[in-house]
Scaffold this active site. Structure first.
Site, PDB file in Angstrom:
ATOM      1  N   ARG A 282      30.539 -25.811  57.863  1.00 58.97           N
ATOM      2  CA  ARG A 282      31.296 -26.814  58.619  1.00 58.97           C
ATOM      3  C   ARG A 282      30.433 -28.055  58.802  1.00 58.97           C
ATOM      4  O   ARG A 282      29.322 -27.951  59.325  1.00 58.97           O
ATOM      5  CB  ARG A 282      31.655 -26.289  60.017  1.00 58.97           C
ATOM      6  CG  ARG A 282      32.607 -25.163  60.028  1.00 58.97           C
ATOM      7  CD  ARG A 282      33.287 -25.007  61.361  1.00 58.97           C
ATOM      8  NE  ARG A 282      32.400 -24.998  62.537  1.00 58.97           N
ATOM      9  CZ  ARG A 282      32.841 -24.962  63.781  1.00 58.97           C
ATOM     10  NH1 ARG A 282      34.134 -24.942  64.017  1.00 58.97           N
ATOM     11  NH2 ARG A 282      32.011 -24.926  64.785  1.00 58.97           N
TER      12      ARG A 282
ATOM     13  N   THR B  73      32.550 -33.630  61.583  1.00 56.00           N
ATOM     14  CA  THR B  73      34.005 -33.638  61.316  1.00 56.00           C
ATOM     15  C   THR B  73      34.619 -32.246  61.418  1.00 56.00           C
ATOM     16  O   THR B  73      35.837 -32.111  61.497  1.00 56.00           O
ATOM     17  CB  THR B  73      34.275 -34.159  59.902  1.00 56.00           C
ATOM     18  OG1 THR B  73      33.661 -33.242  58.975  1.00 56.00           O
ATOM     19  CG2 THR B  73      33.705 -35.541  59.706  1.00 56.00           C
TER      20      THR B  73
ATOM     21  N   ASP C 280      27.094 -19.081  67.710  1.00 56.19           N
ATOM     22  CA  ASP C 280      27.114 -19.303  66.267  1.00 56.19           C
ATOM     23  C   ASP C 280      26.842 -17.978  65.551  1.00 56.19           C
ATOM     24  O   ASP C 280      25.738 -17.435  65.622  1.00 56.19           O
ATOM     25  CB  ASP C 280      26.050 -20.348  65.896  1.00 56.19           C
ATOM     26  CG  ASP C 280      26.148 -20.734  64.433  1.00 56.19           C
ATOM     27  OD1 ASP C 280      26.065 -19.828  63.567  1.00 56.19           O
ATOM     28  OD2 ASP C 280      26.339 -21.920  64.140  1.00 56.19           O
TER      29      ASP C 280
ATOM     30  N   ASP D 278      23.919 -17.902  62.911  1.00 53.63           N
ATOM     31  CA  ASP D 278      22.596 -17.972  63.536  1.00 53.63           C
ATOM     32  C   ASP D 278      22.238 -16.674  64.241  1.00 53.63           C
ATOM     33  O   ASP D 278      21.098 -16.200  64.163  1.00 53.63           O
ATOM     34  CB  ASP D 278      22.538 -19.134  64.543  1.00 53.63           C
ATOM     35  CG  ASP D 278      22.403 -20.479  63.842  1.00 53.63           C
ATOM     36  OD1 ASP D 278      21.975 -20.507  62.680  1.00 53.63           O
ATOM     37  OD2 ASP D 278      22.741 -21.498  64.469  1.00 53.63           O
TER      38      ASP D 278
HETATM   39  C1  PRP Z   1      31.067 -20.492  60.831  1.00 51.38           C
HETATM   40  C2  PRP Z   1      31.866 -19.199  60.634  1.00 51.38           C
HETATM   41  C3  PRP Z   1      33.045 -19.699  59.845  1.00 51.38           C
HETATM   42  C4  PRP Z   1      33.270 -21.061  60.421  1.00 51.38           C
HETATM   43  C5  PRP Z   1      34.438 -20.982  61.370  1.00 51.38           C
HETATM   44  O1  PRP Z   1      30.376 -20.811  59.696  1.00 51.38           O
HETATM   45  O2  PRP Z   1      31.146 -18.200  59.974  1.00 51.38           O
HETATM   46  O3  PRP Z   1      32.821 -19.768  58.455  1.00 51.38           O
HETATM   47  O4  PRP Z   1      32.086 -21.420  61.134  1.00 51.38           O
HETATM   48  O5  PRP Z   1      34.771 -22.242  61.849  1.00 51.38           O
HETATM   49  P1  PRP Z   1      36.117 -22.980  61.466  1.00 51.38           P
HETATM   50  O6  PRP Z   1      37.203 -21.999  61.645  1.00 51.38           O
HETATM   51  O7  PRP Z   1      36.167 -24.103  62.445  1.00 51.38           O
HETATM   52  O8  PRP Z   1      36.012 -23.466  60.053  1.00 51.38           O
HETATM   53  P2  PRP Z   1      29.378 -22.070  59.611  1.00 51.38           P
HETATM   54  O9  PRP Z   1      30.079 -23.271  59.126  1.00 51.38           O
HETATM   55  O10 PRP Z   1      28.630 -22.206  60.907  1.00 51.38           O
HETATM   56  O11 PRP Z   1      28.405 -21.666  58.436  1.00 51.38           O
HETATM   57  P3  PRP Z   1      27.366 -20.449  58.320  1.00 51.38           P
HETATM   58  O12 PRP Z   1      28.162 -19.178  58.153  1.00 51.38           O
HETATM   59  O13 PRP Z   1      26.607 -20.801  57.083  1.00 51.38           O
HETATM   60  O14 PRP Z   1      26.514 -20.418  59.554  1.00 51.38           O
HETATM   61  N1  URA Z   2      31.524 -20.803  64.071  1.00 50.61           N
HETATM   62  C1  URA Z   2      30.800 -19.956  64.823  1.00 50.61           C
HETATM   63  O1  URA Z   2      29.857 -19.324  64.316  1.00 50.61           O
HETATM   64  N2  URA Z   2      31.109 -19.804  66.116  1.00 50.61           N
HETATM   65  C2  URA Z   2      32.127 -20.452  66.692  1.00 50.61           C
HETATM   66  O2  URA Z   2      32.375 -20.265  67.891  1.00 50.61           O
HETATM   67  C3  URA Z   2      32.868 -21.352  65.903  1.00 50.61           C
HETATM   68  C4  URA Z   2      32.554 -21.498  64.605  1.00 50.61           C
END
Ligand code: PRP
Ligand code: URA
Length: 210
Positions: free
Chosen positions: A105, A109, A201, A204
Site C-alpha cells: 500500500r 494514497t 500492521d 510488521d
Molecule cells: C497490508 C495487508 C494487506 C493490505 C490491506 O499489506 O497485508 O495486503 O495491507 O490493506 P488494504 O485493504 O487497505 O489494501 P501492506 O501493504 O502493509 O504490505 P506488507 O504485507 O508488505 O506489509
Molecule cells: N494493513 C495492516 O497490516 N493492518 C491494517 O490495519 C490495515 C492494513
C-alpha cells in the site's frame, strides 16, 4: 449479486485472534497463532470441496470411502503478510499449487502497488483461494482479484483474518462473485487506513520489522 461473507466464529479462532491483537504478543507467538488460525479458517473455506468414493480395504472389511475428488486448488498469497496464512493451508492440502502476488500500500494514497506476480499456468481450471490477513480499504484484495481474473481465474474465494466494514463493502461491490471468509469484522478504518481496533500492521508483527 452480492458476495457472501462468512465469519468464522469458532471459539478457538476467537481466542487465538484476541491473543494476536494484544500489543504485548511477541513476533514468534503472533506467527504461530496465525498459522494455527489458518488451519481453522481452512476447514471452513474448503468445507464444500467435492468428494468421490473409493473402494478400500480396512483391516476388517471392504468399504466405499469418501476421498477428495481431485478438484485442483491454487492458494494465492498476497505478499508479504499473506504468507502467514499460506503454510497452514498447505499443511491441509499439500498438493495445492501456490501463486504469489506482491502488493504494497502506498502509505499516502493507500493505493495497492504491484511488484510481483507469479502464478501456475492453469489458473482457469483451479479453485483459487486468495489469502491476506487484513482487508482494510480492500485496495489490495480488489487489485489482486482483478489481476487473477485477467490471468484466467474464474472460481475464487478470499480469506482474511480481520476485515473493516468499509473493505467488506468495497470488495463485495467490485467482486460480488468472490466469497469472503474472515474471523472478524471490526469497527472502522482510521485516517491512515488501519483497522480499528485491529491488530496493527500484520506484516510488521509477523516478520518483526518494526
Ligand atoms: C497490508 C495487508 C494487506 C493490505 C490491506 O499489506 O497485508 O495486503 O495491507 O490493506 P488494504 O485493504 O487497505 O489494501 P501492506 O501493504 O502493509 O504490505 P506488507 O504485507 O508488505 O506489509
Ligand atoms: N494493513 C495492516 O497490516 N493492518 C491494517 O490495519 C490495515 C492494513
Amino acid at each position: 449479486m452480492t458476495g457472501t461473507v462468512t465469519i468464522v466464529d469458532h471459539p478457538l479462532v476467537q481466542h487465538k485472534l484476541t491473543l494476536m491483537r494484544d500489543v504485548n504478543t511477541p513476533t514468534a507467538e503472533f506467527r504461530r497463532l496465525l498459522r494455527e488460525i489458518s488451519l481453522l479458517l481452512g476447514y471452513e473455506v474448503m468445507r464444500d470441496l467435492a468428494l468421490d468414493h473409493k473402494t478400500i480395504m480396512t483391516p476388517l472389511a471392504e468399504m466405499s470411502a469418501p476421498i477428495l475428488s481431485g478438484k485442483k486448488l491454487c492458494f494465492v498469497s498476497i505478499l508479504r503478510a499473506g504468507n502467514g496464512l499460506l503454510d497452514g493451508l498447505l499443511d491441509l492440502v499439500p498438493s495445492a499449487r501456490v501463486g504469489h502476488i506482491g502488493l504494497y500500500r502506498d502509505p499516502k494514497t493507500l493505493v495497492a502497488v504491484e511488484y510481483y506476480f507469479k502464478m501456475p499456468e492453469d489458473l482457469a481450471d483451479r479453485l483459487v483461494i486468495v489469502v491476506d490477513p487484513m482487508l482494510a480499504t480492500a485496495n489490495s484484495a480488489v487489485a489482486a482479484v482483478e489481476r487473477l481474473k485477467e490471468a484466467g481465474a474464474s472460481q475464487l474465494k478470499f480469506v482474511c483474518l480481520l476485515a473493516a466494514p468499509e473493505g467488506v463493502e468495497r470488495f463485495r461491490a467490485d467482486h460480488p462473485d468472490v466469497p469472503i471468509y474472515t474471523a472478524a469484522v471490526d469497527d472502522r478504518l482510521n485516517d491512515h487506513g488501519y483497522i480499528v481496533p485491529g491488530l496493527g500492521d500484520a506484516g510488521d508483527r509477523l516478520f518483526g520489522t518494526k
